[in-house]
Design a protein around this motif. Structure first.
Motif, mmCIF file in Angstrom:
data_model
loop_
_atom_site.group_PDB
_atom_site.id
_atom_site.type_symbol
_atom_site.label_atom_id
_atom_site.label_comp_id
_atom_site.label_asym_id
_atom_site.label_seq_id
_atom_site.Cartn_x
_atom_site.Cartn_y
_atom_site.Cartn_z
ATOM 1 N N LEU A 177 -108.161 -43.592 -99.071
ATOM 2 C CA LEU A 177 -107.843 -42.490 -99.540
ATOM 3 C C LEU A 177 -108.673 -42.042 -100.151
ATOM 4 C CD1 LEU A 177 -104.936 -40.819 -99.742
ATOM 5 C CD2 LEU A 177 -105.467 -41.900 -101.832
ATOM 6 N N HIS A 178 -110.061 -42.546 -100.674
ATOM 7 C CA HIS A 178 -110.326 -42.405 -101.175
ATOM 8 C C HIS A 178 -112.616 -41.296 -100.404
ATOM 9 C CE1 HIS A 178 -111.669 -44.359 -104.982
ATOM 10 N NE2 HIS A 178 -111.863 -45.133 -104.891
ATOM 11 N N PHE A 179 -111.752 -41.780 -98.921
ATOM 12 C CA PHE A 179 -112.778 -41.318 -97.853
ATOM 13 C C PHE A 179 -112.014 -39.590 -96.914
ATOM 14 C CE2 PHE A 179 -113.952 -41.661 -93.044
ATOM 15 C CZ PHE A 179 -115.254 -40.833 -93.499
ATOM 16 N N ASP A 180 -110.360 -39.751 -97.702
ATOM 17 C CA ASP A 180 -109.723 -38.780 -97.605
ATOM 18 C C ASP A 180 -110.372 -37.513 -98.925
ATOM 19 O OD1 ASP A 180 -108.793 -40.131 -94.945
ATOM 20 O OD2 ASP A 180 -106.938 -40.284 -96.003
ATOM 21 N N ILE A 181 -110.169 -37.658 -99.416
ATOM 22 C CA ILE A 181 -111.047 -37.375 -100.802
ATOM 23 C C ILE A 181 -112.018 -36.702 -100.567
ATOM 24 C CG2 ILE A 181 -111.076 -37.781 -103.066
ATOM 25 C CD1 ILE A 181 -109.115 -40.049 -104.196
ATOM 26 N N ALA A 182 -113.035 -37.062 -99.783
ATOM 27 C CA ALA A 182 -114.223 -36.985 -99.816
ATOM 28 C C ALA A 182 -113.989 -35.744 -98.403
ATOM 29 C CB ALA A 182 -115.373 -37.663 -99.507
ATOM 30 N N GLU A 183 -113.299 -35.875 -97.477
ATOM 31 C CA GLU A 183 -112.736 -35.672 -96.384
ATOM 32 C C GLU A 183 -112.740 -33.220 -97.210
ATOM 33 O OE1 GLU A 183 -112.819 -33.339 -92.783
ATOM 34 O OE2 GLU A 183 -113.893 -34.027 -93.854
ATOM 35 N N LEU A 184 -111.208 -33.990 -98.714
ATOM 36 C CA LEU A 184 -110.906 -32.939 -98.991
ATOM 37 C C LEU A 184 -112.190 -32.441 -99.667
ATOM 38 C CD1 LEU A 184 -108.292 -31.102 -99.663
ATOM 39 C CD2 LEU A 184 -108.912 -32.870 -101.979
ATOM 40 N N HIS A 185 -113.152 -32.511 -100.253
ATOM 41 C CA HIS A 185 -113.530 -32.397 -101.058
ATOM 42 C C HIS A 185 -114.796 -31.134 -100.456
ATOM 43 C CE1 HIS A 185 -112.083 -33.898 -104.701
ATOM 44 N NE2 HIS A 185 -112.257 -32.812 -105.252
ATOM 45 N N ARG A 186 -114.844 -32.074 -98.837
ATOM 46 C CA ARG A 186 -115.566 -31.465 -97.995
ATOM 47 C C ARG A 186 -115.230 -29.973 -97.722
ATOM 48 N NH1 ARG A 186 -115.795 -29.904 -93.270
ATOM 49 N NH2 ARG A 186 -114.391 -30.230 -92.168
ATOM 50 N N ARG A 187 -113.945 -29.782 -97.376
ATOM 51 C CA ARG A 187 -112.834 -28.721 -97.102
ATOM 52 C C ARG A 187 -113.319 -27.349 -98.098
ATOM 53 N NH1 ARG A 187 -107.401 -30.810 -93.576
ATOM 54 N NH2 ARG A 187 -108.955 -32.037 -92.294
ATOM 55 N N ILE A 188 -113.064 -28.008 -99.320
ATOM 56 C CA ILE A 188 -113.542 -27.369 -100.745
ATOM 57 C C ILE A 188 -114.353 -26.091 -100.214
ATOM 58 C CG2 ILE A 188 -113.227 -27.211 -102.918
ATOM 59 C CD1 ILE A 188 -111.387 -29.368 -102.931
ATOM 60 N N ILE A 189 -115.542 -27.289 -100.072
ATOM 61 C CA ILE A 189 -116.978 -26.851 -100.074
ATOM 62 C C ILE A 189 -117.045 -25.379 -98.513
ATOM 63 C CG2 ILE A 189 -119.490 -26.430 -98.564
ATOM 64 C CD1 ILE A 189 -119.125 -29.553 -100.608
ATOM 65 N N VAL A 190 -116.144 -26.309 -96.836
ATOM 66 C CA VAL A 190 -116.727 -24.828 -96.598
ATOM 67 C C VAL A 190 -115.817 -23.903 -97.042
ATOM 68 C CG1 VAL A 190 -115.180 -25.008 -94.133
ATOM 69 C CG2 VAL A 190 -116.963 -26.643 -94.728
ATOM 70 N N LYS A 191 -114.723 -24.327 -97.549
ATOM 71 C CA LYS A 191 -113.572 -22.861 -98.354
ATOM 72 C C LYS A 191 -114.248 -21.539 -98.736
ATOM 73 C CE LYS A 191 -109.488 -21.462 -100.015
ATOM 74 N NZ LYS A 191 -109.611 -20.492 -101.391
ATOM 75 N N LYS A 192 -115.719 -22.751 -99.563
ATOM 76 C CA LYS A 192 -116.154 -21.403 -100.823
ATOM 77 C C LYS A 192 -117.141 -20.948 -100.110
ATOM 78 C CE LYS A 192 -115.241 -24.056 -105.048
ATOM 79 N NZ LYS A 192 -114.689 -22.966 -105.761
ATOM 80 N N LEU A 193 -117.683 -21.473 -98.791
ATOM 81 C CA LEU A 193 -119.210 -21.754 -98.393
ATOM 82 C C LEU A 193 -118.606 -19.381 -97.390
ATOM 83 C CD1 LEU A 193 -120.711 -24.312 -96.274
ATOM 84 C CD2 LEU A 193 -121.065 -23.069 -98.529
ATOM 85 N N MET A 194 -116.895 -20.187 -96.874
ATOM 86 C CA MET A 194 -116.374 -18.908 -96.061
ATOM 87 C C MET A 194 -116.253 -18.221 -97.201
ATOM 88 S SD MET A 194 -114.346 -20.726 -93.083
ATOM 89 C CE MET A 194 -113.698 -19.608 -92.444
ATOM 90 N N GLU A 195 -116.009 -17.963 -98.540
ATOM 91 C CA GLU A 195 -115.641 -16.300 -99.187
ATOM 92 C C GLU A 195 -117.213 -16.514 -100.453
ATOM 93 O OE1 GLU A 195 -112.941 -18.903 -101.629
ATOM 94 O OE2 GLU A 195 -111.479 -18.701 -99.961
ATOM 95 N N ALA A 196 -118.111 -16.808 -99.896
ATOM 96 C CA ALA A 196 -119.160 -16.488 -101.059
ATOM 97 C C ALA A 196 -119.890 -15.512 -100.153
ATOM 98 C CB ALA A 196 -119.998 -17.461 -101.170
ATOM 99 N N LYS A 197 -120.740 -14.440 -101.829
ATOM 100 C CA LYS A 197 -121.070 -13.090 -101.519
ATOM 101 C C LYS A 197 -122.224 -13.591 -100.973
ATOM 102 C CE LYS A 197 -117.977 -10.174 -102.086
ATOM 103 N NZ LYS A 197 -116.478 -11.097 -100.783
#
Length: 193
Positions: free
Chosen positions: A101-121
Motif C-alpha cells: 500500500l505504501h507503493f500504491d500511495i506513491a503511484e496515487l501521488h504520481r497520478r496526482i502529479i500527472v493531473k496537475k501537469l495536464m491542468e497547468a498553464k
C-alpha cells in the motif's frame, strides 16, 4: 532542436512499490498487476530499527522540450529493491500488504502529479519552475504527509481495522485518478509575448 533538460530522482525511504523492467534490475516500476514479494526487499535489515520493513520508493522523471511549443514529461514510480529491507522473522502477509500500500500511495501521488501537469498553464518562460513546483508540492509535501499518516494510523499494519480502512481509501483514490495513469505526458507551452 530538442533539449534534454534533466532526469531527477526523488527518493523517499521510510516504510514505503510495480513491475521489473528487465532481469537483474534493482527497480520495480509500479504496475496494477504486480504485487511486491518479500524477495523484492534485498538490502540488509537494520537490526536496531523498531520497524519490520522499509520500502524505498523513487519518482524518476525527465522532460524534453523545444522551448517554444510543447514539453514532454516522462514520470514513473519505482520500488528500489537494493535499498529496501525487511526482517525475515517478522514476515507476514499483513505486513507485506502494508508495504504494497505504501507503493500504491506513491503511484496515487504520481497520478496526482500527472493531473496537475495536464491542468497547468505552462509557458515558455515558466515551464521549468512550474514543473519543479508541481512535483515538489505533491511528492515532497502531500505524498510524505500521507505516508506518515498511514504508518501512524495503522501502526505499521498492527491496527488491522485502520489497515483495512486505508486499503479501501487508497483503492478509491486510485479509481478517482484512473484517467491519469500516463507515464508520458505532452503539454503545450502557451506563449504570452
Amino acid at each position: 532542436m530538442r533539449t534534454i533538460l534533466s532526469v531527477i530522482f526523488l527518493f523517499f525511504g521510510a516504510c514505503l512499490f510495480a513491475q521489473e523492467d528487465d532481469e537483474g534490475s534493482d527497480r520495480i516500476y509500479w504496475s496494477d498487476w504486480y504485487r511486491l514479494e518479500w524477495t523484492d526487499f534485498q538490502d540488509e535489515p537494520i537490526a536496531d530499527r523498531k520497524i519490520a520493513a522499509l520500502s524505498n520508493i523513487a519518482l524518476p522523471y525527465s522532460y524534453t522540450t523545444d522551448g517554444e511549443g510543447s514539453m514532454t514529461v516522462k514520470i514513473q514510480v519505482c520500488f528500489m529493491k537494493n535499498e529496501s529491507w525487511s526482517k525475515p522473522e517478522q514476515h507476514n502477509n499483513l505486513l507485506l500488504q502494508h508495504e504494497q500500500l505504501h507503493f500504491d500511495i506513491a503511484e496515487l501521488h504520481r497520478r496526482i502529479i500527472v493531473k496537475k501537469l495536464m491542468e497547468a498553464k505552462f509557458t515558455k518562460k515558466n515551464y521549468k519552475n512550474l514543473l519543479k513546483e508541481i512535483v515538489e508540492e505533491v511528492w515532497k509535501k502531500d505524498y510524505r504527509t500521507m505516508q506518515n499518516k498511514y504508518d501512524e494510523e495503522s501502526n505499521y499494519s498492527k491496527v488491522i481495522k485502520q489497515q483495512i480502512n486505508w486499503n479501501k481509501f487508497v483503492q478509491q483514490q486510485m479509481r478517482n485518478y484512473a484517467n491519469y495513469t500516463y507515464t508520458e505526458v505532452e503539454v503545450s507551452l502557451i506563449n504570452f509575448d
